[in-house]
Write a protein that holds these residues in place. Structure first.
Motif, PDB file in Angstrom:
ATOM      1  N   HIS A  44       7.188 -16.236  21.481  1.00 42.25           N
ATOM      2  CA  HIS A  44       7.005 -16.335  23.148  1.00 42.25           C
ATOM      3  C   HIS A  44       8.616 -16.635  23.796  1.00 42.25           C
ATOM      4  N   GLY A  45       8.575 -16.346  24.949  1.00 42.36           N
ATOM      5  CA  GLY A  45       9.754 -16.660  25.754  1.00 42.36           C
ATOM      6  C   GLY A  45      10.911 -15.601  25.802  1.00 42.36           C
ATOM      7  N   PHE A  46      10.729 -14.312  25.188  1.00 47.13           N
ATOM      8  CA  PHE A  46      11.523 -13.215  25.174  1.00 47.13           C
ATOM      9  C   PHE A  46      11.034 -12.135  26.074  1.00 47.13           C
ATOM     10  N   LEU A  47      11.789 -11.943  27.161  1.00 44.55           N
ATOM     11  CA  LEU A  47      11.202 -10.747  28.132  1.00 44.55           C
ATOM     12  C   LEU A  47      10.693  -9.706  27.642  1.00 44.55           C
ATOM     13  N   THR A  48       9.504  -9.232  28.250  1.00 46.58           N
ATOM     14  CA  THR A  48       8.629  -7.886  27.978  1.00 46.58           C
ATOM     15  C   THR A  48       8.188  -7.890  26.530  1.00 46.58           C
ATOM     16  N   GLN A  49       8.395  -9.039  25.807  1.00 45.33           N
ATOM     17  CA  GLN A  49       7.578  -9.197  24.393  1.00 45.33           C
ATOM     18  C   GLN A  49       7.097 -10.585  24.242  1.00 45.33           C
ATOM     19  N   ASP A  50       6.687 -11.203  25.422  1.00 48.77           N
ATOM     20  CA  ASP A  50       5.844 -12.372  25.307  1.00 48.77           C
ATOM     21  C   ASP A  50       4.563 -12.483  24.483  1.00 48.77           C
ATOM     22  N   GLY A  51       4.362 -13.238  23.468  1.00 51.50           N
ATOM     23  CA  GLY A  51       3.002 -13.189  22.701  1.00 51.50           C
ATOM     24  C   GLY A  51       2.949 -11.965  21.818  1.00 51.50           C
ATOM     25  N   ARG A  52       4.082 -11.173  21.463  1.00 51.99           N
ATOM     26  CA  ARG A  52       3.744 -10.195  20.490  1.00 51.99           C
ATOM     27  C   ARG A  52       4.112 -10.741  19.018  1.00 51.99           C
ATOM     28  N   ALA A  53       3.820  -9.961  18.026  1.00 54.98           N
ATOM     29  CA  ALA A  53       4.278 -10.709  16.669  1.00 54.98           C
ATOM     30  C   ALA A  53       5.534 -10.286  16.492  1.00 54.98           C
ATOM     31  N   PRO A  54       6.085 -11.281  15.648  1.00 54.91           N
ATOM     32  CA  PRO A  54       7.948 -11.275  15.834  1.00 54.91           C
ATOM     33  C   PRO A  54       8.293 -10.135  15.013  1.00 54.91           C
ATOM     34  N   GLY A  55       7.311  -9.693  13.782  1.00 59.23           N
ATOM     35  CA  GLY A  55       7.798  -8.513  13.260  1.00 59.23           C
ATOM     36  C   GLY A  55       7.772  -7.211  13.872  1.00 59.23           C
ATOM     37  N   ASP A  56       6.590  -7.106  14.809  1.00 60.25           N
ATOM     38  CA  ASP A  56       6.600  -5.931  15.749  1.00 60.25           C
ATOM     39  C   ASP A  56       7.886  -5.790  16.493  1.00 60.25           C
ATOM     40  N   ILE A  57       8.088  -6.927  17.205  1.00 64.21           N
ATOM     41  CA  ILE A  57       9.381  -6.919  17.883  1.00 64.21           C
ATOM     42  C   ILE A  57      10.537  -6.329  17.181  1.00 64.21           C
ATOM     43  N   ALA A  58      10.868  -6.833  15.972  1.00 62.15           N
ATOM     44  CA  ALA A  58      12.014  -6.214  15.155  1.00 62.15           C
ATOM     45  C   ALA A  58      11.771  -4.909  14.831  1.00 62.15           C
ATOM     46  N   ALA A  59      10.554  -4.629  14.209  1.00 63.34           N
ATOM     47  CA  ALA A  59      10.123  -3.234  13.983  1.00 63.34           C
ATOM     48  C   ALA A  59      10.666  -2.167  15.051  1.00 63.34           C
ATOM     49  N   ASP A  60      10.356  -2.431  16.178  1.00 66.83           N
ATOM     50  CA  ASP A  60      10.412  -1.647  17.230  1.00 66.83           C
ATOM     51  C   ASP A  60      11.720  -1.329  17.598  1.00 66.83           C
TER      52      ASP A  60
END
Ligand code: FAD
Ligand code: MG
Length: 294
Positions: A44-60
């Motif tokens: 949580h707390g990162f613009l456009t990615q709030d509530g996503r899985a941490p690994g999905d943010i890194a994979a994108d």
């Protein structure tokens, strides 16, 4: 010979790499795949990615980075780093890689308080950062586990997220002024030591057998660099109450010319947003150093 090797391919390292890739520099990103937040199902707390899985943010982020033709990726752990005449060499398994500059984005590891049942709940119902995970507790019952006098800060913050009980657990005793501060914030104080965490959420069993029903527990951890590379290279460190971090200048260059550091490794407190910003600065700093020398 790469222009730069980035050790650590999570938020900070990916962000540093993206700036350098966009300057068409030749890069290698080495990553062991153990992000600090891998225990948490959501970020949580990162613009456009709030509530996503941490690994999905890194994979994108990795997929977007790897679209640049000058970037190479190596899965694995960099086990040594050394400075030579023309740059730096690192070892990953049996391979050796060389670059003119090194960016360390290897993060930190958390040492958790030794309470039975706590480690299994880390990132799920036990947290350190209220901004990351406080909101989802829905103003329920929150515990703060005391580990030292620094836990006062935690205990005074948490009432903004729910009904807060401060479990001193023998680690710390507030003085009269501190007790008044806790009272002013509506914090209850529990002195009975904790036996274990058991149950679904963050329930604590005390040594007298009582059970405190909690939706979430917050505690401070001791952090240490996840990799010894910065120390091996001779980078200077700074101390903070939670643990040491690598000292850098405003361009994120360490005390060793040509070696940059960013993210949790090089900040006293971290988040995904702060790591991405820190990594972007390290990318620019590294590029500046490649263009104009050091
Ligand atoms: P990391 O994400 O820790 O990545 C470091 C990378 O370097 C890892 O992939 C690691 O394997 C790699 N590495 C280390 N050594 C080597 C080596 N020698 N060779 C190759 N690779 C190496 N922040 C938020 O903003 N929102 C949240 O909701 C949130 N939740 C969190 C929940 C928990 C339980 C925890 C512990 C932290 C949370 N954080 C959150 C904080 C966030 O995880 C960190 O601030 C962030 O991960 C730091 O990014 P980084 O790139 O600096 O390091
Ligand atoms: Mg310099």
């Amino acid at each position: 010979m790469y222009d730069a090797i980035i050790v650590g391919g999570s938020y900070a390292g990916l962000s540093a790499a993206l700036q350098l890739a966009r300057a068409r520099r030749r890069l290698l990103v080495v990553d062991a795949g153990k992000r600090r937040n891998r225990f948490a199902p959501t970020s949580h707390g990162f613009l456009t990615q709030d509530g996503r899985a941490p690994g999905d943010i890194a994979a994108d982020a990795r997929a977007q980075l790897m679209a640049y033709p000058t970037v190479a990726w190596a899965d694995g752990e960099a086990t040594s780093a050394e400075q030579g005449n023309t740059g730096f060499a690192i070892a990953v398994g049996a391979s050796r890689h060389e670059a003119k500059r090194l960016v360390l984005a290897t993060g930190v590891s958390d040492t958790l308080p030794a309470i039975p049942g706590l480690a299994e709940r880390w990132g799920k119902s036990v947290f350190h950062c209220p901004y990351c995970h406080g909101y989802e507790l829905d103003q329920g019952d929150i515990g703060v586990l005391g580990v030292s006098a620094l836990s006062m800060h935690h205990a005074l913050m948490l009432p903004d997220w729910g009904r807060t009980t401060f479990f001193l657990n023998g680690a710390f005793e507030p003085d009269a002024e501190q007790m008044a501060q806790l009272q002013a914030r509506g914090v209850s104080v529990e002195r009975q030591p904790i036996r274990e965490m058991a149950g679904e959420r963050a329930d604590l069993t005390l040594t007298d057998g009582r059970v405190a029903r909690l939706d979430g527990l917050f505690t401070m951890t001791r952090t240490s660099p996840s990799s010894p590379l910065a120390e091996e290279l001779g980078c200077a460190f700074e101390d903070s109450p939670i643990g040491p971090f690598v000292k850098t200048d405003v361009t994120k260059e360490t005390s060793v010319p040509g070696v940059f550091a960013c993210g949790d490794l090089a900040r006293a407190a971290g988040s995904v947003a702060l790591s991405v910003g820190d990594g972007a600065m390290a990318g620019l700093g590294t590029h500046r150093s490649l263009m104009f020398g050091i």
